[in-house]
Design a protein around this motif. Structure first.
Motif, short mmCIF file in Angstrom:
data_model
loop_
_atom_site.label_atom_id
_atom_site.label_comp_id
_atom_site.label_asym_id
_atom_site.label_seq_id
_atom_site.Cartn_x
_atom_site.Cartn_y
_atom_site.Cartn_z
N SER A 255 0.83 -1.22 0.00
CA SER A 255 0.00 0.00 0.00
C SER A 255 0.86 1.26 0.00
O SER A 255 0.58 2.21 -0.75
CB SER A 255 -0.93 0.01 1.22
N PHE A 256 1.89 1.28 0.83
CA PHE A 256 2.75 2.45 0.92
C PHE A 256 3.56 2.66 -0.36
O PHE A 256 3.81 3.80 -0.78
CB PHE A 256 3.68 2.35 2.13
N ILE A 257 4.00 1.56 -0.97
CA ILE A 257 4.74 1.68 -2.23
C ILE A 257 3.82 2.24 -3.32
O ILE A 257 4.22 3.11 -4.10
CB ILE A 257 5.31 0.31 -2.67
N LEU A 258 2.58 1.76 -3.35
CA LEU A 258 1.61 2.27 -4.33
C LEU A 258 1.30 3.75 -4.07
O LEU A 258 1.20 4.54 -5.02
CB LEU A 258 0.33 1.45 -4.28
N ALA A 259 1.19 4.13 -2.81
CA ALA A 259 0.93 5.53 -2.46
C ALA A 259 2.10 6.41 -2.92
O ALA A 259 1.89 7.48 -3.52
CB ALA A 259 0.73 5.68 -0.96
N GLY A 260 3.32 5.96 -2.64
CA GLY A 260 4.50 6.71 -3.07
C GLY A 260 4.60 6.79 -4.58
O GLY A 260 5.02 7.82 -5.14
N THR A 261 4.19 5.73 -5.26
CA THR A 261 4.23 5.70 -6.72
C THR A 261 3.26 6.72 -7.31
O THR A 261 3.59 7.44 -8.26
CB THR A 261 3.87 4.29 -7.23
N VAL A 262 2.06 6.79 -6.74
CA VAL A 262 1.06 7.76 -7.21
C VAL A 262 1.56 9.18 -7.01
O VAL A 262 1.45 10.03 -7.91
CB VAL A 262 -0.29 7.55 -6.48
N ILE A 263 2.12 9.46 -5.84
CA ILE A 263 2.65 10.80 -5.56
C ILE A 263 3.77 11.15 -6.54
O ILE A 263 3.79 12.24 -7.13
CB ILE A 263 3.17 10.89 -4.12
N ALA A 264 4.70 10.22 -6.74
CA ALA A 264 5.82 10.45 -7.63
C ALA A 264 5.36 10.69 -9.07
O ALA A 264 5.86 11.58 -9.76
CB ALA A 264 6.79 9.26 -7.59
N PHE A 265 4.38 9.91 -9.51
CA PHE A 265 3.88 10.05 -10.88
C PHE A 265 3.24 11.41 -11.09
O PHE A 265 3.53 12.11 -12.07
CB PHE A 265 2.88 8.94 -11.21
N ILE A 266 2.36 11.81 -10.18
CA ILE A 266 1.65 13.08 -10.32
C ILE A 266 2.61 14.26 -10.30
O ILE A 266 2.55 15.16 -11.15
CB ILE A 266 0.58 13.23 -9.22
N VAL A 267 3.51 14.27 -9.32
CA VAL A 267 4.45 15.39 -9.17
C VAL A 267 5.40 15.46 -10.36
O VAL A 267 5.60 16.53 -10.95
CB VAL A 267 5.25 15.26 -7.86
N ASN A 268 5.98 14.34 -10.75
CA ASN A 268 6.94 14.34 -11.85
C ASN A 268 6.28 14.68 -13.17
O ASN A 268 6.84 15.44 -13.97
CB ASN A 268 7.64 12.99 -11.93
N LYS A 269 5.10 14.12 -13.41
CA LYS A 269 4.40 14.41 -14.67
C LYS A 269 4.05 15.89 -14.77
O LYS A 269 4.29 16.53 -15.80
CB LYS A 269 3.11 13.58 -14.73
N GLY A 270 3.53 16.45 -13.69
CA GLY A 270 3.13 17.84 -13.71
C GLY A 270 4.29 18.80 -13.93
O GLY A 270 4.25 19.66 -14.82
N PHE A 271 5.36 18.64 -13.17
CA PHE A 271 6.49 19.56 -13.26
C PHE A 271 7.33 19.31 -14.51
O PHE A 271 7.93 20.25 -15.04
CB PHE A 271 7.36 19.47 -12.01
N CYS A 272 7.40 18.08 -14.98
CA CYS A 272 8.14 17.80 -16.20
C CYS A 272 7.44 18.41 -17.41
O CYS A 272 8.09 18.94 -18.33
CB CYS A 272 8.31 16.29 -16.41
N ASP A 273 6.11 18.35 -17.44
CA ASP A 273 5.35 18.96 -18.54
C ASP A 273 5.56 20.46 -18.58
O ASP A 273 5.77 21.06 -19.64
CB ASP A 273 3.86 18.64 -18.38
N LYS A 274 5.54 21.09 -17.39
CA LYS A 274 5.75 22.54 -17.34
C LYS A 274 7.16 22.90 -17.79
O LYS A 274 7.37 23.88 -18.49
CB LYS A 274 5.51 23.05 -15.91
N PHE A 275 8.13 22.09 -17.39
CA PHE A 275 9.52 22.34 -17.77
C PHE A 275 9.70 22.17 -19.27
O PHE A 275 10.39 22.97 -19.92
CB PHE A 275 10.45 21.39 -17.01
#
Length: 331
Positions: free
Chosen positions: A300-320
């Motif tokens: 559960s914690f790995i999945l939670a961390g994965t979701v956070i990492a995906f959202i944050v990285n996708k959002g900021f990488c797109d802006k960059f």
């Protein structure tokens, strides 16, 4: 697939000595500074082992200042961030940003890794005000040990024209990959820490470490790691359940876990490393939790961390990426 064809007697013995040395170091660190700082010892010994191959791209004296100062700041920040979850957001963000930025002159290196690990370990193992002085002393001693290990292979690099620590901190470029990577790491790890603290999760470090591990300089690297992380965690958990629930007697579990740690030292591929990391993490959790609790919690914690990492990285990488395209169109 893992390649073992290059194994030699020297490597087999060397890795065995490495594992024994790490265990002894962490045990001694824990003895002098308390069990609540044992994971700090893991971060310190990780940094010491990396000192021969990493380059901080700073003058040696500045590197020494950065190492010791960052560890002391981490010790203080980890305590303060736990006093209030909302205030902790700002404290964690600033601390993680500072740690990552000063140790990522080149984003393709992993110089920052042992230091962000130290902060995650410190934040995930809070201490009382009575034990805070000993923790700060532990960070100072750990910092000095890292500096000594770094100085020996890098002492001749004082002559190279590196930017000073002051110059680096006063010339932050918000359109650089270094800044973008640092920002993604700071936001992702801060969110993970807030979630863990807000819900008072035990082992919430698993969320933060997942975000840290998945956040990479390029988005395609993050996406690839996400697949490996999820699959490797589930596979590792299944193997762990079969091994320690059906095959390995309880009185031999410690020895089997040590053997798995030894095997891990030969693994270079991330997707295979995750399988062993999962088993070792669940093995360490056996002290506190039954398998029926630790395995679902880990996944559960790995999945939670994965979701956070995906959202944050996708959002900021797109802006960059859009910012880079805009700059390129103006040239």
């Amino acid at each position: 697939m893992c390649k073992f064809k290059n194994l030699s007697f020297k490597l087999l013995v060397g890795n065995l000595i490495l594992i024994i040395g790490i265990i002894i170091f962490v045990k001694l660190f824990s003895k002098f500074f308390g069990v609540e700082n044992s994971l700090l010892g893991v971060g310190v010994v990780t940094a010491i082992l990396m000192c021969g191959v990493i380059d901080m791209d700073l003058p040696v004296k500045d590197s020494a200042i950065a190492i010791i100062a960052s560890l002391i700041i981490m010790g203080c920040s980890a305590y303060l961030s736990r006093l209030n979850p909302l205030a902790g957001i700002l404290i964690d963000f600033i601390t993680v940003f500072f740690i990552i930025y000063i140790f990522t002159n080149r984003v393709d290196t992993k110089t920052f890794l042992p230091f962000i690990l130290c902060y995650i370990f410190l934040e995930g193992n809070p201490v009382t005000i009575e034990k805070l002085p000993l923790r700060i002393i532990a960070t100072v001693v750990g910092g000095i040990l890292i500096v000594l290990a770094y100085y020996v292979p890098h002492k001749k690099q004082q002559e190279f024209p590196y930017n000073s620590l002051f110059e680096q901190l006063t010339s932050i470029k918000n359109d650089s990959l270094q800044f973008n990577f640092t920002l993604r790491m700071a936001v992702g790890v801060t969110v993970a820490m807030f979630v863990g603290n807000y819900f008072s999760f035990q082992k919430s470090m698993w969320i933060s470490i997942t975000v840290m591990s998945l956040t990479q300089p390029q988005l395609h690297q993050t996406n690839q790691r996400i697949k490996y992380r999820v699959f490797g965690t589930i596979l590792g958990a299944l193997i762990f359940v079969v091994l320690f629930n059906f095959l390995v007697p309880k009185n031999l579990s410690t020895y089997v876990l040590l053997f798995l740690s030894y095997i891990y030292t030969f693994i270079k591929e991330y997707k295979v490393q995750i399988v062993f990391i999962t088993m070792n993490s669940l093995g360490a959790a056996m002290i506190l939790y039954d398998m029926s609790v630790s395995v679902p919690m880990r996944i559960s914690f790995i999945l939670a961390g994965t979701v956070i990492a995906f959202i944050v990285n996708k959002g900021f990488c797109d802006k960059f990426a859009k910012k880079e395209e805009a700059v390129a169109s103006e040239i």
